[in-house]
Design an enzyme around this catalytic site. Structure first.
Site, PDB file in Angstrom:
ATOM      1  N   TYR A 101       0.864  -1.189   0.000  1.00 14.08           N
ATOM      2  CA  TYR A 101       0.000   0.000   0.000  1.00 14.08           C
ATOM      3  C   TYR A 101       0.894   1.230   0.000  1.00 14.08           C
ATOM      4  O   TYR A 101       1.875   1.293   0.757  1.00 14.08           O
ATOM      5  CB  TYR A 101      -0.895   0.018   1.254  1.00 14.08           C
ATOM      6  N   GLU A 189      -2.945   7.610  -4.546  1.00 15.01           N
ATOM      7  CA  GLU A 189      -2.859   6.302  -3.890  1.00 15.01           C
ATOM      8  C   GLU A 189      -2.572   5.196  -4.887  1.00 15.01           C
ATOM      9  O   GLU A 189      -3.176   5.145  -5.956  1.00 15.01           O
ATOM     10  CB  GLU A 189      -4.193   6.015  -3.172  1.00 15.01           C
TER      11      GLU A 189
END
Ligand code: GDP
Ligand code: MN
Length: 386
Positions: A101, A189
């Site tokens: 992530y 992201e």
């Protein structure tokens, strides 16, 4: 403004972040053709502005073009969390060994960008934050100094990224920060950033949100807007330069200035709450609104069937009350509203404004001097309509 996955990844690529080969399709036949062209295994991915598409059945791996076409057929038109899928991305499938992530977002309380990363990628960050908060590495970035090399090596080390990947990971970190910064993003992201079987890093999913207040200086990104999932009333307001947010109450609020708009909503709630009455919307027509903008704002407010009364609360600073009064008349003639309208004008040219309104002798108009009086009258008007 949200970018789709395919748009976000194309943007990442401009900043040197490696992404899978792929293209977008709007029909299953087109999807099949893209898959045939890419060759080998592909992924068919729904392009909608929500997360968790994988779990919802919007991400499918296809071994050949025929399978890609079948999956596209099933995914196009699918409803994911209230949104209809109109496009699919066909990407070369990645051979995933590890999901990371990686995101940069605005930390409003710190007044700084915040970088977050974790070796436990793939799942959504709220869930990871709940179950394994210690698995997330967080690092603030000084917006003047930018992301420093020592911070990048700290991050890679703290997350226990194997040394072999540091070089490409550090390139991706600085690329993502440049992308976030130059695009006026609120969020950039990558989830997941994958380590492939061949040992390469690849941004498999991407999500970018651009700060709406910076869109004026981001023409190339603004042009990529997909309004298909935006309420019609909010789209019309945006195009007219009006800030409008629909709420659930019955009193349509037409106000200039965000702070005054909030106060107006509070006041209608204060006097209406005991009777189940409250504001139908937040609306800020901004400074120096033209009669045309007032007319547009009124028709947007009245397009909401819940609205039983309209409250105009205008403080004339840059906005001139006589201009607003003319706008109200223009709007009145154009929209022919059936609901009562309470009007409070104060400040620059208030006397002229009031004169224009009273001389027009329109039905259903109620004037008020103070905000208390205006809110009470609007609540009473809604009660009478019931
Ligand atoms: P999201 O569910 O909306 O976040 O969509 P993602 O693009 O992140 O996909 C969800 C999951 O599907 C990923 O976490 C992966 O596990 C899997 N996935 C996505 N793309 C690929 C791929 O190219 N190959 C493989 N094997 N899995 C993939
Ligand atoms: Mn994802």
């Amino acid at each position: 403004m949200k970018l789709h996955e395919y748009q976000s990844k194309a943007l990442f690529q401009e900043y040197g972040i490696p992404i899978p080969q792929g293209r977008v399709a709007e029909t299953s036949r087109e999807a099949g053709a893209i898959a045939a062209e890419l060759g080998g295994t592909v992924v068919v991915k729904a392009q909608v502005h929500v997360g968790g598409r994988g779990k919802a059945g919007g991400v499918k791996v296809a071994r050949d073009a025929a399978a890609a076409e079948r999956h596209a057929q099933a995914i196009l038109g699918m409803n994911i969390k209230g949104l209809t899928v109109e496009k699919v991305l066909i990407d070369e499938a990645a051979d995933i060994q590890q999901e990371i992530y990686l995101a940069i977002t605005n930390d409003r309380s710190a007044g700084q960008p915040l970088l977050m990363t974790s070796m436990q990628g793939g799942m959504d960050i709220e869930e990871l934050n709940r179950t394994r908060p210690d698995a997330i590495i967080r690092e603030h970035i000084d917006p003047i100094l930018g992301l420093q090399p020592y911070q990048m090596t700290y991050i890679a080390s703290a997350m226990r990224l194997p040394r072999a990947h540091w070089r490409s990971f550090l390139k991706i970190l600085s690329g993502l920060y440049a992308c976030y910064n130059k695009s006026d993003a609120e969020l950039a992201e990558i989830n997941p950033l994958v380590i492939t079987g061949a040992g390469a890093l690849l941004a498999v999913d991407g999500k970018v949100i651009i700060d709406d207040n910076a869109l004026y200086r981001q023409p190339a990104l603004t042009a990529q807007r997909d309004s298909s999932d935006e309420p019609e009333s909010e789209r019309l307001a945006r195009e007219a330069g009006i800030t409008y947010i629909k709420l659930e109450g019955q009193i349509g609020c037409m106000v200039n200035g965000a702070g005054l708009a909030m106060t107006t909503m509070d006041m209608t709630k204060l006097y209406g709450e005991a009777h189940g009455i409250g504001p139908a919307n937040f609306l800020d027509i901004g400074g120096g609104a033209t009669p045309e903008q007032v007319a547009t704002a009124l028709s947007i407010i009245l397009s909401d069937a819940n609205v039983k009364a309209v409250l105009f609360n205008i403080f004339g600073g840059i906005t001139r009350c006589d201009e607003v009064a003319r706008g109200i008349l223009t709007a009145y003639n154009a929209v022919q509203p059936e609901v009562p309208m309470v009007i409070r004008l104060q400040g620059t040219n208030a006397a002229e404004g009031k004169k224009i309104i009273s001389e027009a002798q329109l039905p259903h108009l109620i004037s008020a001097e103070t905000l208390t009086e205006a809110a009470q009258r609007a609540v009473a008007a809604v009660q009478e309509s019931a």
